[in-house]
Motif scaffolding. Structure first.
Motif, PDB file in Angstrom:
ATOM      1  N   ASP A 104     -53.601 -66.317  -8.777  1.00 23.20           N
ATOM      2  CA  ASP A 104     -53.859 -67.760  -9.763  1.00 23.20           C
ATOM      3  C   ASP A 104     -54.967 -68.490  -9.726  1.00 23.20           C
ATOM      4  O   ASP A 104     -55.910 -68.138  -8.731  1.00 23.20           O
ATOM      5  CB  ASP A 104     -52.368 -68.938  -8.396  1.00 23.20           C
ATOM      6  N   ARG A 105     -55.575 -69.205 -10.613  1.00 29.40           N
ATOM      7  CA  ARG A 105     -56.626 -69.233 -10.844  1.00 29.40           C
ATOM      8  C   ARG A 105     -56.850 -71.205 -11.761  1.00 29.40           C
ATOM      9  O   ARG A 105     -55.397 -71.343 -11.539  1.00 29.40           O
ATOM     10  CB  ARG A 105     -57.245 -68.681 -12.240  1.00 29.40           C
ATOM     11  N   LEU A 125     -55.046 -64.868 -20.139  1.00 32.24           N
ATOM     12  CA  LEU A 125     -54.155 -65.830 -19.203  1.00 32.24           C
ATOM     13  C   LEU A 125     -52.908 -67.282 -19.456  1.00 32.24           C
ATOM     14  O   LEU A 125     -52.636 -67.405 -18.417  1.00 32.24           O
ATOM     15  CB  LEU A 125     -55.789 -66.511 -18.348  1.00 32.24           C
ATOM     16  N   SER A 135     -65.782 -60.179 -11.491  1.00 34.47           N
ATOM     17  CA  SER A 135     -64.882 -60.122 -10.002  1.00 34.47           C
ATOM     18  C   SER A 135     -63.522 -59.349 -11.208  1.00 34.47           C
ATOM     19  O   SER A 135     -62.326 -58.895  -9.568  1.00 34.47           O
ATOM     20  CB  SER A 135     -63.717 -61.705 -10.123  1.00 34.47           C
ATOM     21  N   GLU A 190     -57.889 -59.306 -14.825  1.00 36.75           N
ATOM     22  CA  GLU A 190     -58.678 -59.219 -13.127  1.00 36.75           C
ATOM     23  C   GLU A 190     -58.066 -57.975 -13.247  1.00 36.75           C
ATOM     24  O   GLU A 190     -58.919 -57.073 -12.224  1.00 36.75           O
ATOM     25  CB  GLU A 190     -57.230 -59.852 -12.536  1.00 36.75           C
ATOM     26  N   SER A 204     -51.625 -60.997  -9.007  1.00 34.07           N
ATOM     27  CA  SER A 204     -51.824 -61.803  -9.649  1.00 34.07           C
ATOM     28  C   SER A 204     -52.638 -62.466  -8.812  1.00 34.07           C
ATOM     29  O   SER A 204     -51.772 -63.371  -8.141  1.00 34.07           O
ATOM     30  CB  SER A 204     -51.700 -61.815 -11.305  1.00 34.07           C
ATOM     31  N   ASP A 220     -58.601 -71.971 -13.721  1.00 31.90           N
ATOM     32  CA  ASP A 220     -58.717 -72.539 -15.133  1.00 31.90           C
ATOM     33  C   ASP A 220     -58.368 -72.143 -16.117  1.00 31.90           C
ATOM     34  O   ASP A 220     -58.772 -71.658 -16.723  1.00 31.90           O
ATOM     35  CB  ASP A 220     -60.586 -71.450 -14.694  1.00 31.90           C
ATOM     36  N   THR A 227     -63.225 -62.803 -20.061  1.00 38.02           N
ATOM     37  CA  THR A 227     -62.780 -62.872 -18.567  1.00 38.02           C
ATOM     38  C   THR A 227     -60.920 -63.697 -18.321  1.00 38.02           C
ATOM     39  O   THR A 227     -61.376 -63.540 -16.972  1.00 38.02           O
ATOM     40  CB  THR A 227     -63.656 -64.230 -19.157  1.00 38.02           C
ATOM     41  N   ASP A 228     -60.702 -63.120 -19.076  1.00 36.21           N
ATOM     42  CA  ASP A 228     -58.811 -63.508 -18.713  1.00 36.21           C
ATOM     43  C   ASP A 228     -58.161 -62.529 -17.753  1.00 36.21           C
ATOM     44  O   ASP A 228     -57.608 -62.746 -16.686  1.00 36.21           O
ATOM     45  CB  ASP A 228     -57.560 -63.954 -19.795  1.00 36.21           C
ATOM     46  N   ASN A 288     -67.896 -60.538 -16.349  1.00 32.02           N
ATOM     47  CA  ASN A 288     -66.452 -60.916 -15.916  1.00 32.02           C
ATOM     48  C   ASN A 288     -66.343 -60.152 -14.358  1.00 32.02           C
ATOM     49  O   ASN A 288     -66.177 -59.215 -14.123  1.00 32.02           O
ATOM     50  CB  ASN A 288     -64.730 -60.488 -16.125  1.00 32.02           C
TER      51      ASN A 288
END
Length: 342
Positions: A201-202, A99, A174, A146, A199, A204, A143-144, A172
């Protein structure tokens, strides 16, 4: 131009996955370029990928999510101008945060660039051991993501795959989780379908974090000149097997449960080999590549291992190469070396 980041811990199958994706995208008419990041000064995976004909740039001696950010920015701009790819596939070092890499590329504010969902590969054959040795770091890579791919499922008992999927989904929830095998092709169509998405956008994203220091991995890379005008496949295979097993035994003496990646390429006009082990109990994996007619006889060795003292790795590499050389009458001299102290 679409950027695809294929992350994952050391030895999780990133290079093989990148090669397969590049081939399939190329067959469908896409122009594919590949960026490979190696932690030491000595690049190994780039040697392998270039032999498959891809437009490839190898960035060494650091991580593109921290110390090599400027190099990555320059490389992407150079690739766009010289080659104009429709896809750039990025293989970070196994001790990078995927990420963070996306965040650094987004900072470049380039026109007409979109990101595929971030992919993290998880070696299902050593998941438990990896989480024991590098729990916090591996959790961050998970956790980074997708898309989470449990790799090497062809080497696993089927009943263990859903257990690992459930474990990573807890970390994770999601992410899309799937099984993947480059041997049987399981999951390839599903992965390509997922990469067609964009992707998300986050908020965090943590930039400017030292992923190398956070990993707890010590590394050392070294290159050797091989003084052997002739080398047959049988002798070369035994030689690299001896090198790997010696390194594995010595690192196990420092940490009986280590995970990481001990890998090498042997380049010679007669034979080219790629070989690796990824854990204390792993068996050597060795494969032949097309020999290049202009290959200078040489060997590159990378040792990356969890929770071992950095200072020991150079001596281990030299001793392994020296003893294997004595066993098989292959003489070597040093070329280049580099290590990271953690």
């Amino acid at each position: 131009m679409k950027v695809v980041i294929i992350g994952g811990f050391l030895g999780s199958g990133k290079t093989t996955t990148i090669l397969t994706l590049g081939r399939l995208l190329g067959e469908s008419g896409e122009k594919v370029a590949i960026i490979v990041n190696e932690i030491g000064e000595v690049g190994i995976d780039g040697d392998v990928i270039m032999r498959y004909g891809f437009e490839t740039k190898e960035l060494t001696n650091g991580c593109i999510c921290c110390s090599l950010k400027r190099d990555m920015k320059y490389t992407i701009h150079q690739m766009r101008e010289a080659y104009d790819p429709t896809y750039i596939l990025i293989e970070p070092t196994g001790i990078a945060f995927p990420l963070q890499i996306k965040g650094e590329i987004a900072r470049m504010n380039m026109d007409d660039v979109e990101f595929a969902p971030i992919v993290t590969l998880i070696d299902g054959t050593r998941f438990k051991q990896q989480m024991k040795e590098t729990k916090n770091f591996s959790r961050r890579q998970i956790t980074d993501a997708e898309v989470l791919c449990i790799t090497k499922v062809d080497l696993m008992k089927p009943l263990y795959v859903p257990i690992i999927e459930a474990s990573v989904k807890q970390m994770n929830p999601s992410a899309h989780c799937m099984a993947l095998s480059m041997v049987t092709g399981q999951g390839l169509d599903e992965l390509i379908e997922r990469l067609a998405d964009e992707s998300v956008d986050r908020a965090d994203v943590i930039l400017d974090q030292d992923s190398i220091g956070a990993s707890g991995i010590a590394t050392h890379a070294r290159s050797y000149v091989i003084e052997a005008p002739k080398l047959d496949e049988k002798t070369a295979t035994r030689y690299v097997t001896d090198v790997l097993l010696h390194v594995q035994g010595k690192v196990k003496g420092l940490n009986p449960d280590f995970v990481g990646h001990v890998k090498l390429t042997l380049l010679h006009p007669d034979i080219t080999l790629r070989a690796s082990i990824t854990a204390a109990a792993d068996e050597p994996s060795i494969g032949a590549l097309d020999a290049g007619p202009n290959d200078d006889p040489s060997m590159k060795v990378l040792i990356a291992a969890s929770n071992v003292p950095w200072e020991s790795l150079a001596e281990i590499a030299d001793e392994a190469v020296s003893r294997a050389g004595e066993n098989h009458c292959i003489r070597t001299t040093h070329a280049l070396h580099h290590g990271h102290r953690h």
